[in-house]
Design a protein around this motif. Sequence first.
Motif, PDB file in Angstrom:
ATOM      1  N   ARG A 160       0.840  -1.197   0.000  1.00  0.00           N
ATOM      2  CA  ARG A 160       0.000   0.000   0.000  1.00  0.00           C
ATOM      3  C   ARG A 160       0.878   1.251   0.000  1.00  0.00           C
ATOM      4  O   ARG A 160       0.586   2.241  -0.644  1.00  0.00           O
ATOM      5  CB  ARG A 160      -0.899  -0.020   1.234  1.00  0.00           C
ATOM      6  CG  ARG A 160      -1.676   1.230   1.492  1.00  0.00           C
ATOM      7  CD  ARG A 160      -2.792   1.377   0.505  1.00  0.00           C
ATOM      8  NE  ARG A 160      -3.589   2.539   0.854  1.00  0.00           N
ATOM      9  CZ  ARG A 160      -4.619   2.915   0.169  1.00  0.00           C
ATOM     10  NH1 ARG A 160      -5.002   2.249  -0.874  1.00  0.00           N
ATOM     11  NH2 ARG A 160      -5.292   3.981   0.521  1.00  0.00           N
ATOM     12  N   THR A 161       1.959   1.200   0.758  1.00  0.00           N
ATOM     13  CA  THR A 161       2.858   2.344   0.885  1.00  0.00           C
ATOM     14  C   THR A 161       4.258   1.839   1.199  1.00  0.00           C
ATOM     15  O   THR A 161       4.468   0.645   1.372  1.00  0.00           O
ATOM     16  CB  THR A 161       2.350   3.319   1.968  1.00  0.00           C
ATOM     17  OG1 THR A 161       3.089   4.537   1.889  1.00  0.00           O
ATOM     18  CG2 THR A 161       2.451   2.723   3.360  1.00  0.00           C
ATOM     19  N   ASP A 162       5.208   2.748   1.273  1.00  0.00           N
ATOM     20  CA  ASP A 162       6.577   2.366   1.630  1.00  0.00           C
ATOM     21  C   ASP A 162       7.116   3.343   2.675  1.00  0.00           C
ATOM     22  O   ASP A 162       6.454   4.318   3.033  1.00  0.00           O
ATOM     23  CB  ASP A 162       7.485   2.309   0.404  1.00  0.00           C
ATOM     24  CG  ASP A 162       7.597   3.624  -0.346  1.00  0.00           C
ATOM     25  OD1 ASP A 162       7.418   4.702   0.274  1.00  0.00           O
ATOM     26  OD2 ASP A 162       7.879   3.597  -1.547  1.00  0.00           O
ATOM     27  N   ALA A 163       8.305   3.051   3.169  1.00  0.00           N
ATOM     28  CA  ALA A 163       8.886   3.844   4.258  1.00  0.00           C
ATOM     29  C   ALA A 163       9.054   5.311   3.867  1.00  0.00           C
ATOM     30  O   ALA A 163       8.832   6.202   4.687  1.00  0.00           O
ATOM     31  CB  ALA A 163      10.218   3.253   4.688  1.00  0.00           C
ATOM     32  N   GLU A 164       9.418   5.572   2.628  1.00  0.00           N
ATOM     33  CA  GLU A 164       9.604   6.955   2.185  1.00  0.00           C
ATOM     34  C   GLU A 164       8.292   7.744   2.255  1.00  0.00           C
ATOM     35  O   GLU A 164       8.270   8.890   2.718  1.00  0.00           O
ATOM     36  CB  GLU A 164      10.151   6.977   0.758  1.00  0.00           C
ATOM     37  CG  GLU A 164      10.463   8.358   0.237  1.00  0.00           C
ATOM     38  CD  GLU A 164      11.050   8.318  -1.162  1.00  0.00           C
ATOM     39  OE1 GLU A 164      10.709   9.217  -1.950  1.00  0.00           O
ATOM     40  OE2 GLU A 164      11.835   7.399  -1.462  1.00  0.00           O
TER      41      GLU A 164
END
Length: 78
Positions: free
Chosen positions: A46-50
């Motif tokens: 769904r999303t990433d760390a950045e």
Amino acid sequence: MLASLTLSAATETDLPDLLLLVNRAYRGDASHQGWTTEAHLLDGQRTDAEDVRELLQAPGATFLLARSPKANCWAAYT
């Protein structure tokens, strides 16, 4: 149960927990259990760390975390 929750504002050190929480909420095997899943329509994270770091560092924004003694983590973003 509610009396034993610890509330805190998220920091950079909470990024792994936030990332895991968001990605599990929208994808993964557990998402197939509910009727609101989109897992059959989309692949990947769904999303990433950045992305989460960018939201965390946005002026005036806060991730409010609630943790239980069993290390469960819930979050709200404002």
